[in-house]
Scaffold this motif. Structure first.
Motif, PDB file in Angstrom:
ATOM      1  N   ASP A  14       8.869  -0.986   0.041  1.00 20.86           N
ATOM      2  CA  ASP A  14       7.494  -0.847   0.531  1.00 20.86           C
ATOM      3  C   ASP A  14       6.544  -0.522  -0.625  1.00 20.86           C
ATOM      4  N   ARG A  15       6.958   0.389  -1.469  1.00 19.70           N
ATOM      5  CA  ARG A  15       6.110   0.801  -2.599  1.00 19.70           C
ATOM      6  C   ARG A  15       5.896  -0.361  -3.564  1.00 19.70           C
ATOM      7  N   GLN A  16       6.971  -1.077  -3.878  1.00 20.50           N
ATOM      8  CA  GLN A  16       6.847  -2.211  -4.804  1.00 20.50           C
ATOM      9  C   GLN A  16       5.980  -3.317  -4.206  1.00 20.50           C
ATOM     10  N   THR A  17       6.117  -3.532  -2.905  1.00 23.07           N
ATOM     11  CA  THR A  17       5.280  -4.528  -2.231  1.00 23.07           C
ATOM     12  C   THR A  17       3.812  -4.158  -2.339  1.00 23.07           C
ATOM     13  N   LEU A  18       3.487  -2.900  -2.064  1.00 21.57           N
ATOM     14  CA  LEU A  18       2.088  -2.460  -2.160  1.00 21.57           C
ATOM     15  C   LEU A  18       1.550  -2.617  -3.576  1.00 21.57           C
ATOM     16  N   ASP A  39      -1.638 -11.274   6.004  1.00 21.73           N
ATOM     17  CA  ASP A  39      -1.302 -11.117   7.413  1.00 21.73           C
ATOM     18  C   ASP A  39      -0.492  -9.837   7.524  1.00 21.73           C
ATOM     19  N   LYS A  40      -1.109  -8.789   8.041  1.00 23.67           N
ATOM     20  CA  LYS A  40      -0.440  -7.478   8.084  1.00 23.67           C
ATOM     21  C   LYS A  40       0.895  -7.533   8.810  1.00 23.67           C
ATOM     22  N   THR A  41       1.046  -8.460   9.759  1.00 19.41           N
ATOM     23  CA  THR A  41       2.297  -8.528  10.530  1.00 19.41           C
ATOM     24  C   THR A  41       3.454  -9.069   9.704  1.00 19.41           C
ATOM     25  N   ALA A  42       3.167  -9.578   8.513  1.00 25.75           N
ATOM     26  CA  ALA A  42       4.230 -10.092   7.645  1.00 25.75           C
ATOM     27  C   ALA A  42       4.923  -8.980   6.869  1.00 25.75           C
ATOM     28  N   SER A  44       6.419  -4.728   6.485  1.00 26.72           N
ATOM     29  CA  SER A  44       7.248  -3.759   7.212  1.00 26.72           C
ATOM     30  C   SER A  44       6.396  -2.893   8.142  1.00 26.72           C
ATOM     31  N   PRO A  45       7.017  -2.345   9.190  1.00 25.68           N
ATOM     32  CA  PRO A  45       6.281  -1.443  10.082  1.00 25.68           C
ATOM     33  C   PRO A  45       5.626  -0.278   9.323  1.00 25.68           C
ATOM     34  N   ALA A  46       6.264   0.208   8.270  1.00 26.76           N
ATOM     35  CA  ALA A  46       5.676   1.309   7.497  1.00 26.76           C
ATOM     36  C   ALA A  46       4.342   0.900   6.893  1.00 26.76           C
ATOM     37  N   LEU A  47       4.252  -0.304   6.371  1.00 26.43           N
ATOM     38  CA  LEU A  47       3.014  -0.767   5.733  1.00 26.43           C
ATOM     39  C   LEU A  47       1.949  -1.147   6.763  1.00 26.43           C
ATOM     40  N   GLN A  48       2.360  -1.316   8.017  1.00 29.13           N
ATOM     41  CA  GLN A  48       1.397  -1.628   9.076  1.00 29.13           C
ATOM     42  C   GLN A  48       0.796  -0.377   9.706  1.00 29.13           C
ATOM     43  N   GLN A  49       1.333   0.807   9.367  1.00 29.63           N
ATOM     44  CA  GLN A  49       0.800   2.047   9.926  1.00 29.63           C
ATOM     45  C   GLN A  49      -0.627   2.282   9.455  1.00 29.63           C
ATOM     46  N   THR A  50      -1.436   2.840  10.322  1.00 27.67           N
ATOM     47  CA  THR A  50      -2.802   3.195   9.945  1.00 27.67           C
ATOM     48  C   THR A  50      -2.739   4.379   8.985  1.00 27.67           C
ATOM     49  N   ALA A  51      -3.314   4.181   7.802  1.00 35.22           N
ATOM     50  CA  ALA A  51      -3.281   5.241   6.785  1.00 35.22           C
ATOM     51  C   ALA A  51      -4.404   5.033   5.779  1.00 35.22           C
ATOM     52  N   ALA A  52      -4.814   6.128   5.165  1.00 31.57           N
ATOM     53  CA  ALA A  52      -5.833   6.096   4.114  1.00 31.57           C
ATOM     54  C   ALA A  52      -5.152   6.216   2.763  1.00 31.57           C
ATOM     55  N   PRO A  75      -4.594  -0.621   8.760  1.00 34.13           N
ATOM     56  CA  PRO A  75      -3.218  -0.579   8.256  1.00 34.13           C
ATOM     57  C   PRO A  75      -3.189  -0.293   6.747  1.00 34.13           C
ATOM     58  N   LEU A  76      -2.184   0.463   6.335  1.00 32.93           N
ATOM     59  CA  LEU A  76      -2.063   0.846   4.926  1.00 32.93           C
ATOM     60  C   LEU A  76      -2.099  -0.368   4.013  1.00 32.93           C
ATOM     61  N   VAL A  77      -1.396  -1.432   4.353  1.00 34.16           N
ATOM     62  CA  VAL A  77      -1.351  -2.610   3.488  1.00 34.16           C
ATOM     63  C   VAL A  77      -2.752  -3.189   3.287  1.00 34.16           C
ATOM     64  N   GLU A  78      -3.564  -3.229   4.338  1.00 33.81           N
ATOM     65  CA  GLU A  78      -4.930  -3.742   4.216  1.00 33.81           C
ATOM     66  C   GLU A  78      -5.809  -2.786   3.419  1.00 33.81           C
TER      67      GLU A  78
END
Length: 193
Positions: A14-18, A39-42, A44-52, A75-78
């Motif tokens: 997840d960290r490397q992806t971000l 596309d946030k759905t592409a 992991s669920p962790a990266l789709q969580q709402t986060a700042a 979502p964190l990824v966005e």
């Protein structure tokens, strides 16, 4: 108690992806002056969580840009992808990042816990609630607001200096009365390339 606040669980992938997405987002902004479409759905669920989060850019250990969100609203990824591009081109303290510089930047991502409001009746009481190196701080007075991430503790000599510099950053008078100041603390899960 803030220490009981859960961090978002992000594994190594997840960290490397971000981090990779942030770099790609910066390149897309510099080359095409547009946002990276994802596309946030592409992810992991962790990266789709709402986060700042905040994205910090450095060159040779020196700050080159830092933009973030204090409140979780997407979502964190966005959030990370948006903040990375903004750190490269929208930080008012720096000129727009160049393509030559992009090759030399180091990217740091700090994912925030939910900020906790602090109650205090003096500056000393506010400072007693902070743990250097661990807590970030948001202060606000009227329309003036600013934050320092926990990593800022590394460049300041102590709690009083931390708060004084944050007041200066926010444009808040040093001698402000405690009842005219609102503060929140938070912690971060930070990782870098």
């Amino acid at each position: 108690m803030l220490n009981a606040m859960p961090f978002i669980e992000l594994n190594y992938d997840d960290r490397q992806t971000l981090l990779s997405l942030c770099r790609e987002s910066i390149r897309v902004r510099l080359l095409f002056d547009r946002d990276l479409n994802i596309d946030k759905t592409a992810f992991s669920p962790a990266l789709q969580q709402t986060a700042a989060c905040f994205v910090t850019l450095k060159i040779d250990g020196k700050l080159r840009g830092c933009i973030g969100s204090l409140e979780a609203h997407q979502p964190l990824v966005e959030n990370a992808v948006h903040n990375a591009a903004s750190a490269a081109v929208d930080d008012p303290r720096f000129p727009r990042l160049t393509l030559d510089e992009e090759a030399h930047i180091d990217i740091d991502i700090s994912v925030l816990t939910t900020p906790i409001a602090l109650e205090f009746d003096s500056e000393e009481a506010l400072l007693e609630q902070l743990t250097p190196g661990k807590d970030g701080l948001i202060i606000e007075s009227g329309h003036y607001r600013a934050t320092f991430l926990p990593s800022v503790w590394n460049s300041l000599p102590g709690k009083a200096a931390f708060l004084a510099q944050l007041k200066e950053k926010a444009g808040i008078p040093q001698n402000i009365e405690p009842e005219k100041l609102t503060a929140w603390r938070y912690q971060t899960l930070s990782f870098s390339e």
